[in-house]
Design a protein around this motif. Structure first.
Motif, PDB file in Angstrom:
ATOM      1  N   LYS A 269      44.707  24.904  73.464  1.00  0.00           N
ATOM      2  CA  LYS A 269      44.611  25.938  72.424  1.00  0.00           C
ATOM      3  C   LYS A 269      45.800  25.939  71.477  1.00  0.00           C
ATOM      4  N   VAL A 270      46.952  25.546  71.973  1.00  0.00           N
ATOM      5  CA  VAL A 270      48.150  25.508  71.135  1.00  0.00           C
ATOM      6  C   VAL A 270      48.179  24.199  70.356  1.00  0.00           C
ATOM      7  N   ILE A 271      48.291  24.316  69.029  1.00  0.00           N
ATOM      8  CA  ILE A 271      48.411  23.134  68.171  1.00  0.00           C
ATOM      9  C   ILE A 271      49.890  22.902  67.922  1.00  0.00           C
ATOM     10  N   LYS A 272      50.381  21.773  68.380  1.00  0.00           N
ATOM     11  CA  LYS A 272      51.825  21.531  68.380  1.00  0.00           C
ATOM     12  C   LYS A 272      52.330  20.877  67.099  1.00  0.00           C
ATOM     13  N   GLN A 273      51.400  20.343  66.294  1.00  0.00           N
ATOM     14  CA  GLN A 273      51.825  19.703  65.050  1.00  0.00           C
ATOM     15  C   GLN A 273      52.328  20.738  64.044  1.00  0.00           C
ATOM     16  N   PRO A 274      53.185  20.339  63.119  1.00  0.00           N
ATOM     17  CA  PRO A 274      53.560  21.232  62.012  1.00  0.00           C
ATOM     18  C   PRO A 274      52.326  21.596  61.189  1.00  0.00           C
ATOM     19  N   VAL A 275      52.228  22.872  60.832  1.00  0.00           N
ATOM     20  CA  VAL A 275      51.032  23.404  60.176  1.00  0.00           C
ATOM     21  C   VAL A 275      51.434  24.186  58.929  1.00  0.00           C
ATOM     22  N   LEU A 276      50.667  23.994  57.847  1.00  0.00           N
ATOM     23  CA  LEU A 276      50.775  24.845  56.668  1.00  0.00           C
ATOM     24  C   LEU A 276      49.465  25.597  56.512  1.00  0.00           C
ATOM     25  N   PHE A 277      49.554  26.923  56.480  1.00  0.00           N
ATOM     26  CA  PHE A 277      48.369  27.748  56.247  1.00  0.00           C
ATOM     27  C   PHE A 277      48.534  28.491  54.935  1.00  0.00           C
ATOM     28  N   ILE A 278      47.600  28.271  54.013  1.00  0.00           N
ATOM     29  CA  ILE A 278      47.640  28.929  52.705  1.00  0.00           C
ATOM     30  C   ILE A 278      46.526  29.964  52.651  1.00  0.00           C
ATOM     31  N   GLN A 279      46.899  31.218  52.587  1.00  0.00           N
ATOM     32  CA  GLN A 279      45.945  32.322  52.532  1.00  0.00           C
ATOM     33  C   GLN A 279      45.588  32.629  51.080  1.00  0.00           C
ATOM     34  N   ALA A 280      44.305  32.875  50.818  1.00  0.00           N
ATOM     35  CA  ALA A 280      43.870  33.376  49.512  1.00  0.00           C
ATOM     36  C   ALA A 280      43.723  34.891  49.626  1.00  0.00           C
ATOM     37  N   THR A 281      44.512  35.613  48.850  1.00  0.00           N
ATOM     38  CA  THR A 281      44.606  37.066  48.979  1.00  0.00           C
ATOM     39  C   THR A 281      43.254  37.763  48.860  1.00  0.00           C
ATOM     40  N   TYR A 282      42.392  37.248  47.967  1.00  0.00           N
ATOM     41  CA  TYR A 282      41.152  37.946  47.649  1.00  0.00           C
ATOM     42  C   TYR A 282      39.918  37.244  48.220  1.00  0.00           C
ATOM     43  N   ASP A 283      40.111  36.450  49.262  1.00  0.00           N
ATOM     44  CA  ASP A 283      38.971  35.811  49.923  1.00  0.00           C
ATOM     45  C   ASP A 283      38.134  36.900  50.593  1.00  0.00           C
ATOM     46  N   SER A 284      36.858  37.002  50.191  1.00  0.00           N
ATOM     47  CA  SER A 284      36.008  38.089  50.698  1.00  0.00           C
ATOM     48  C   SER A 284      35.393  37.783  52.059  1.00  0.00           C
ATOM     49  N   VAL A 285      35.505  36.542  52.522  1.00  0.00           N
ATOM     50  CA  VAL A 285      34.957  36.163  53.822  1.00  0.00           C
ATOM     51  C   VAL A 285      36.080  35.861  54.815  1.00  0.00           C
ATOM     52  N   LEU A 286      36.953  34.925  54.452  1.00  0.00           N
ATOM     53  CA  LEU A 286      38.081  34.574  55.314  1.00  0.00           C
ATOM     54  C   LEU A 286      39.262  35.468  54.920  1.00  0.00           C
ATOM     55  N   LYS A 287      39.159  36.714  55.342  1.00  0.00           N
ATOM     56  CA  LYS A 287      40.085  37.747  54.894  1.00  0.00           C
ATOM     57  C   LYS A 287      41.477  37.578  55.514  1.00  0.00           C
TER      58      LYS A 287
END
Length: 340
Positions: A269-287
Motif C-alpha cells: 500500500k505504501v508507494i516508496k517512489q518520489p511522488v508529485l500530486f497536483i490538485q485542481a482546486t475546482y475539480d467537481s469530481v476528484l475534489k
C-alpha cells in the motif's frame, strides 16, 4: 515564453508510432530532444474522455528539459485497439492490464526506468503501475487523481455513491450503456466532447453532471468549448469515431476486476517512489478533500495546486508545467540545456 502545444495535425516535434503490447496494438506519441540525447524517459497516461494528445502542453516542456516522452492512447481509445467485451475479458480495461502494457512499452523502447505521469483514469493507472512495477517506475506524477490504497473489502460504485462520494454517481451512468445511445456519430461525439470540456448551452445548460452523468438532452444545445476547439477538437472527433464511445466506457465497468487484482497489492500500500500530486482546486469530481490523508501512504510526496477545473492540463498549462518543472529539477532530473 509560452510553450506552443503539440499540433495534432502536423508537428515535427512528435512522431505517431504503434507497438504490439501483450497481443494488442497501441498508438503512442513519441518525442525526444533534437539532439537525440535524453536523460530519462517519461510516460504520460491520459484519462476519460481524453487521448494522448491531452498532454500536448506538457510534452514540449519535458522534451525541452532533456527527457524522452511517450504518451499512449489507452485501451479502447483513438489509434489503440478496442477489444470487444464479451467475448474478451473486461480486465483488458483494468489497472493491472494497463500497468502490464506500460511495462511492455517500456521494454519495447529499451527503457529500464521510467518517470510516470497520469491524469484522471491515467492517475489511477500510474499509482498502480508504481506498485506493480516498483523497479521500473522511478517517479510518479498524478494530476487531479488522489491515491487510493488497495482494499481488502470490496466497495461497489453504488456503495461509494451512497457513502462519501455522491459525485461518483456519473460512473453508474457511464457504465450503464445509455451514453452510447446518444453519442454515436461524428456530430454527437463533437457535441459530447465540447460539453465535457466545459461548453454550455445558450441558457447555461451543462452536458455533464457529476451526480447524473451525461445529460443527453443538452448535447444539441452546447456551443464552443474554450478548452477543446478548432483542429484539436476535429482530431479528437476523428479519433473517437474510430471505435465509438462504448470501448472507452469499459474503464467504468471493471471495478470488481480491479479490486480482485488489487488483492495482490495489499502488502504494497505504501508507494516508496518520489511522488508529485497536483490538485485542481475546482475539480467537481476528484475534489481536494479526497487527497487529505495520502501522506501516510506516500512518504515522499510533494503537493502542488492549480486554480483549475478537472482539465488543468490544458486550462492552466503554464501553472501545471511550472510545478512539474520545479519538482523534476528538485529531484535532480532532466536538463534545461536541450532545445525543441
Amino acid at each position: 515564453m509560452a510553450i506552443q502545444p503539440i499540433d495534432p495535425v502536423s508537428d515535427s516535434r512528435i512522431e505517431h508510432k504503434t507497438a504490439a503490447l501483450n497481443g494488442y496494438t497501441y498508438h503512442y506519441l513519441y518525442a525526444e530532444p533534437k539532439s537525440g540525447q535524453y536523460t530519462q524517459t517519461v510516460f504520460l497516461i491520459h484519462g476519460w474522455p481524453d487521448l494522448s494528445m491531452g498532454w500536448r502542453y506538457q510534452i514540449p516542456l519535458l522534451v525541452n528539459m532533456g527527457f524522452r516522452v511517450l504518451a499512449p492512447d489507452m485501451m479502447g481509445y483513438g489509434g489503440t485497439d478496442a477489444p470487444k467485451v464479451p467475448p474478451n475479458s473486461i480486465s483488458l480495461y483494468g489497472l493491472k492490464r494497463a500497468s502490464d502494457d506500460i511495462a511492455a512499452l517500456a521494454k519495447e523502447v529499451g527503457a529500464s526506468s521510467i518517470i510516470l505521469g497520469g491524469h484522471d483514469w491515467g492517475g489511477f493507472v500510474v499509482w498502480r503501475a508504481a506498485q506493480w512495477y516498483p523497479d521500473l517506475v522511478s517517479h510518479v506524477i498524478s494530476v487531479c487523481t488522489p491515491y487510493t490504497a488497495p482494499h481488502k473489502e470490496y466497495f461497489s460504485t453504488e456503495d461509494l455513491v451512497k457513502g462519501q462520494l455522491p459525485q461518483f454517481a456519473y460512473q453508474l451512468h457511464l457504465a450503464s450503456g445509455e451514453v452510447e445511445k446518444s453519442v454515436k456519430d461524428e456530430q454527437s461525439i463533437s457535441q459530447f466532447l465540447r460539453g465535457m470540456y466545459g461548453a454550455r448551452g445558450p441558457n447555461g445548460e451543462l452536458a455533464f453532471d457529476p451526480e447524473k452523468g451525461v445529460l443527453a438532452e443538452n448535447l444539441p444545445k452546447v456551443g464552443e468549448s474554450r478548452l477543446l476547439n478548432g483542429k484539436v477538437l476535429d482530431y479528437y472527433v476523428k479519433e473517437y469515431s474510430k471505435h465509438g464511445i462504448h470501448s472507452t466506457l469499459n474503464w467504468y465497468r471493471q471495478r470488481r476486476t480491479n479490486w480482485e487484482e488489487d488483492q495482490a497489492l495489499l502488502d504494497k500500500k505504501v508507494i516508496k517512489q518520489p511522488v508529485l500530486f497536483i490538485q485542481a482546486t475546482y475539480d467537481s469530481v476528484l475534489k481536494p478533500e479526497m487527497s487529505k490523508s495520502m501522506e501516510s501512504f506516500l512518504p515522499k510526496m510533494t503537493r502542488g495546486e492549480v486554480a483549475a477545473t478537472h482539465w488543468a492540463l490544458t486550462q492552466k498549462p503554464e501553472e501545471v508545467n511550472r510545478i512539474i518543472r520545479q519538482w523534476l529539477e528538485g529531484q535532480g532530473l532532466g536538463s534545461s540545456r536541450s532545445s525543441l
